[in-house]
Design a protein around this motif. Structure first.
Motif, PDB file in Angstrom:
ATOM      1  N   LEU A 232      -6.750 -36.104 -44.270  1.00  0.00           N
ATOM      2  CA  LEU A 232      -7.028 -34.760 -44.791  1.00  0.00           C
ATOM      3  C   LEU A 232      -8.037 -34.031 -43.917  1.00  0.00           C
ATOM      4  N   ASP A 233      -8.961 -34.770 -43.321  1.00  0.00           N
ATOM      5  CA  ASP A 233      -9.904 -34.156 -42.388  1.00  0.00           C
ATOM      6  C   ASP A 233      -9.184 -33.667 -41.136  1.00  0.00           C
ATOM      7  N   LYS A 234      -8.276 -34.472 -40.600  1.00  0.00           N
ATOM      8  CA  LYS A 234      -7.524 -34.074 -39.403  1.00  0.00           C
ATOM      9  C   LYS A 234      -6.617 -32.874 -39.691  1.00  0.00           C
ATOM     10  N   ILE A 238     -10.040 -30.897 -45.602  1.00  0.00           N
ATOM     11  CA  ILE A 238     -11.458 -31.153 -45.876  1.00  0.00           C
ATOM     12  C   ILE A 238     -12.186 -31.235 -44.546  1.00  0.00           C
ATOM     13  N   ARG A 239     -13.518 -31.246 -44.614  1.00  0.00           N
ATOM     14  CA  ARG A 239     -14.351 -31.441 -43.427  1.00  0.00           C
ATOM     15  C   ARG A 239     -15.342 -32.562 -43.707  1.00  0.00           C
ATOM     16  N   LEU A 240     -15.165 -33.688 -43.023  1.00  0.00           N
ATOM     17  CA  LEU A 240     -16.083 -34.802 -43.197  1.00  0.00           C
ATOM     18  C   LEU A 240     -17.468 -34.447 -42.674  1.00  0.00           C
ATOM     19  N   ALA A 245     -19.137 -39.757 -41.765  1.00  0.00           N
ATOM     20  CA  ALA A 245     -17.985 -40.302 -41.042  1.00  0.00           C
ATOM     21  C   ALA A 245     -18.373 -41.400 -40.069  1.00  0.00           C
ATOM     22  N   GLN A 246     -19.675 -41.623 -39.861  1.00  0.00           N
ATOM     23  CA  GLN A 246     -20.126 -42.578 -38.864  1.00  0.00           C
ATOM     24  C   GLN A 246     -19.838 -44.014 -39.301  1.00  0.00           C
TER      25      GLN A 246
END
Length: 249
Positions: A232-234, A238-240, A245-246
């Motif tokens: 979904l981020d790609k 959404i925006r991680l 995300a680390q």
């Protein structure tokens, strides 16, 4: 066959909205999303959780209480202060309603934080007639498609699906399993591959790294919800968060 498909669909769709939207988004803000997508996931949460719908706002405040007071007497659902899982979840239900209806002074400490809110849907989803209507729907589906009497024994799980998920995660995740970190609480990782609760049983990892979107830490700890979040981020749904995300180095 239809009953099994229906049960598994309800189990995993309800589980996904609780883990993805209410837990990782509402409570921890591991990622951001446009208001349009927030409304979409609000509706999906109501539809997929059905009779056990929980307000994302109330869930967020309740869960922040849990992290702040993990495995102490002030924890709303520590298994170490209840005789069994049923009593633990009854306590959780009581605290949830106090938070939902503004009766929890402890929760006000966390009310200034960011969380999604849709008062109209929350009020409707928590009404008794909404829950009863979903229950009737489940019963009618079973009347239409059940092929054996024992299948009706699954109905109570449909009625209380969210509470069942919560009981498994909170009871098992703070009593059984192994620890990667000393978090000064009793959180545990209960499974190596958490297919049953979508990664939520990596509680020890999560309590150490509450902003990290991937609940698995070791290479062999597989969090099934994280690949969905990554996708979904790609897709820019959404925006991680950078820190969320680390991976551990």
């Amino acid at each position: 066959m239809a009953i099994l498909v229906f049960f598994l669909a309800h189990w995993y769709l309800s589980l996904f909205t609780q883990s993805f939207f209410q837990h990782r988004y509402a409570a921890h803000r591991m990622f951001s999303m446009h208001r349009y997508w927030e409304k979409v996931f609000f509706v999906l949460t109501y539809l997929w959780q059905g009779s056990s719908y929980l307000s994302p706002r109330a869930y967020a405040l309740l869960h922040r209480l849990h992290h702040a007071y993990s495995d102490t007497e002030r924890d709303p659902h520590s298994p170490h202060y209840s005789a069994n899982a049923f009593l633990m979840m009854w306590k959780t239900r009581t605290v949830y309603h106090d938070v939902l209806y503004g009766r929890s002074r402890a929760a006000e400490r966390f009310a200034q934080g960011d969380y999604p809110e849709w008062r109209g849907l929350d009020e409707f989803g928590n009404k008794w007639y909404s829950r009863v209507a979903w229950g009737v729907f489940y019963i009618l589906f079973y009347v239409q498609f059940a092929t054996a009497w024992w299948q009706y024994l699954l109905l109570p799980i449909h009625f209380t699906m969210g509470a069942v998920h919560g009981a498994i995660v909170n009871w098992s995740g703070h009593k059984y399993g192994y620890q990667n970190f000393d978090n000064h609480d009793k959180s545990r990782n209960s499974l190596f591959f958490d297919f049953l609760t979508g990664g939520e049983l990596f509680q020890n990892n999560h309590h150490k790294l509450p902003s990290r979107a991937n609940f698995g830490v070791k290479w062999w700890e597989l969090d099934p919800t994280y690949p969905v979040i990554w996708t979904l981020d790609k897709l820019r749904v959404i925006r991680l968060r950078k820190d969320g995300a680390q991976l551990l180095r």
